[in-house]
Design an enzyme around this catalytic site. Structure first.
Site, PDB file in Angstrom:
ATOM      1  CD  GLU A  38      -2.908   2.895  -7.387  1.00 49.60           C
ATOM      2  OE1 GLU A  38      -3.880   2.196  -7.769  1.00 49.60           O
ATOM      3  OE2 GLU A  38      -1.985   2.437  -6.716  1.00 49.60           O
TER       4      GLU A  38
ATOM      5  NE  ARG B 217      -3.589  -2.386   0.094  1.00 45.96           N
ATOM      6  CZ  ARG B 217      -3.770  -3.006  -1.055  1.00 45.96           C
ATOM      7  NH1 ARG B 217      -3.327  -2.458  -2.175  1.00 45.96           N
ATOM      8  NH2 ARG B 217      -4.386  -4.168  -1.100  1.00 45.96           N
TER       9      ARG B 217
ATOM     10  CG  HIS C 198      -2.505  -1.180  -7.768  1.00 48.94           C
ATOM     11  ND1 HIS C 198      -3.137  -0.324  -6.903  1.00 48.94           N
ATOM     12  CD2 HIS C 198      -2.496  -2.400  -7.151  1.00 48.94           C
ATOM     13  CE1 HIS C 198      -3.497  -0.988  -5.804  1.00 48.94           C
ATOM     14  NE2 HIS C 198      -3.113  -2.266  -5.939  1.00 48.94           N
TER      15      HIS C 198
END
Length: 304
Positions: free
Chosen positions: A256, A228, A275
């Protein structure tokens, strides 16, 4: 009970179609782009929402008066919504753990190797017509510090040991069953050549890698984050990377998608991925199957 998969992308769509069977609860699929402001309209009449990685602001969910459950595809729901605030609205957030331990660990190792050998930097240079061989870090014999000994952290430790690295770890509670030497966090940061973050995000871990912790890292060390982004103070990390004292490989970011003009995207000593650590067909299939099973359980429960 109406269920909507609000953000089924082109990669997940064929997997979902394959996994979702005729005996499963009906689940509508939205593949069209939307903004947070569209959520009340999009979720009108829906009691259950399956969310891949879309932000669910509390003020918008408050206007989704029929919504009672959010099934988040992964563990990091707190990065995309305020779980406590949603629960205060009567919306239960369900997360899914352990579906991608191997996928994330393999991606962690891939980022570690790519960062250690400057793979991305040389790739960019060659594409720009520049032939510049760079000297990298040999990983055999180096110290890999694993921060967090859950399923992913243990797999990272196993793979790192397979590369001939000396593995040490820190966990918030001792994990003698992990089979990895445990040290305190400051010792890990000051001795590791590579630091891999594999912790969940909560109030205790948010921002735990700040300026003081980053300053403890060895000169030339690598920081790998596939967990994270909010575990790390972003401004402090950018400052360290700007000075060139350490390098980083990151799969997660505070906002993001990462903007092209973001400082992290402009720094040479940073390797970036979108990601994607958990995204393999094998992991996605298990993830979606388990999400559907959660919807089944919700649908079978007596109405509140």
């Amino acid at each position: 009970m109406k269920t909507l998969f609000i953000d089924c992308n082109h990669q997940l769509a064929p997997i979902f179609a394959r996994v979702h069977g005729p005996d499963d609860p009906p689940i509508a699929v939205n593949a069209a782009p939307f903004t947070s402001a569209d959520l009340p309209h999009l979720l009108a009449g829906c009691a259950v929402c399956i969310d891949d990685h879309s932000y669910l602001p509390t003020e918008q969910i408050a206007a989704c008066t029929d919504l009672r459950h959010v099934v988040f595809l992964g563990t990091g729901a707190s990065s995309y919504m305020d779980i406590s605030a949603l629960e205060a609205l009567g919306v239960t957030v369900h997360t899914i753990r352990g579906y991608a331990n191997t996928a994330v660990a393999e991606h962690t190792i891939a980022l570690m190797v790519a960062c250690a050998r400057d793979v991305a930097r040389m790739d960019r240079a060659i594409r720009a017509g520049i032939w510049r061989p760079l000297e990298g870090m040999q990983l055999e014999g180096k110290v890999l510090g694993v921060v967090g000994l859950g399923g992913i952290g243990r797999e990272v430790a196993r793979l790192g040991a397979g590369l001939g690295m000396r593995v040490v770890a820190w966990n918030r509670t001792p994990r003698p069953d992990a089979g990895v030497p445990e040290v305190d966090l400051d010792t890990l940061l000051s001795t590791a050549d590579v630091v891999s973050l594999n912790l969940g995000l909560n109030d205790d871990t948010r921002g735990m890698i700040g300026a003081e912790k980053l300053a403890r890292m060895k000169d030339g060390a690598l920081l790998i984050n596939t967990a994270r982004a909010a575990l790390v103070d972003e401004a402090a990390l950018i400052a360290e990377l700007t000075h060139g004292r350490i390098r980083a490989a990151l799969d997660v970011f505070h906002a993001e998608p990462l903007r092209a003009d973001h400082p992290l995207a402009r720094l040479e000593g940073v390797t970036l991925t979108a990601h994607a650590a958990f995204r393999t067909p094998e992991a996605s299939e298990e993830l979606l199957r388990r999400a559907i099973d959660i919807v089944r359980t919700i649908s079978a429960a007596p109405a509140r």
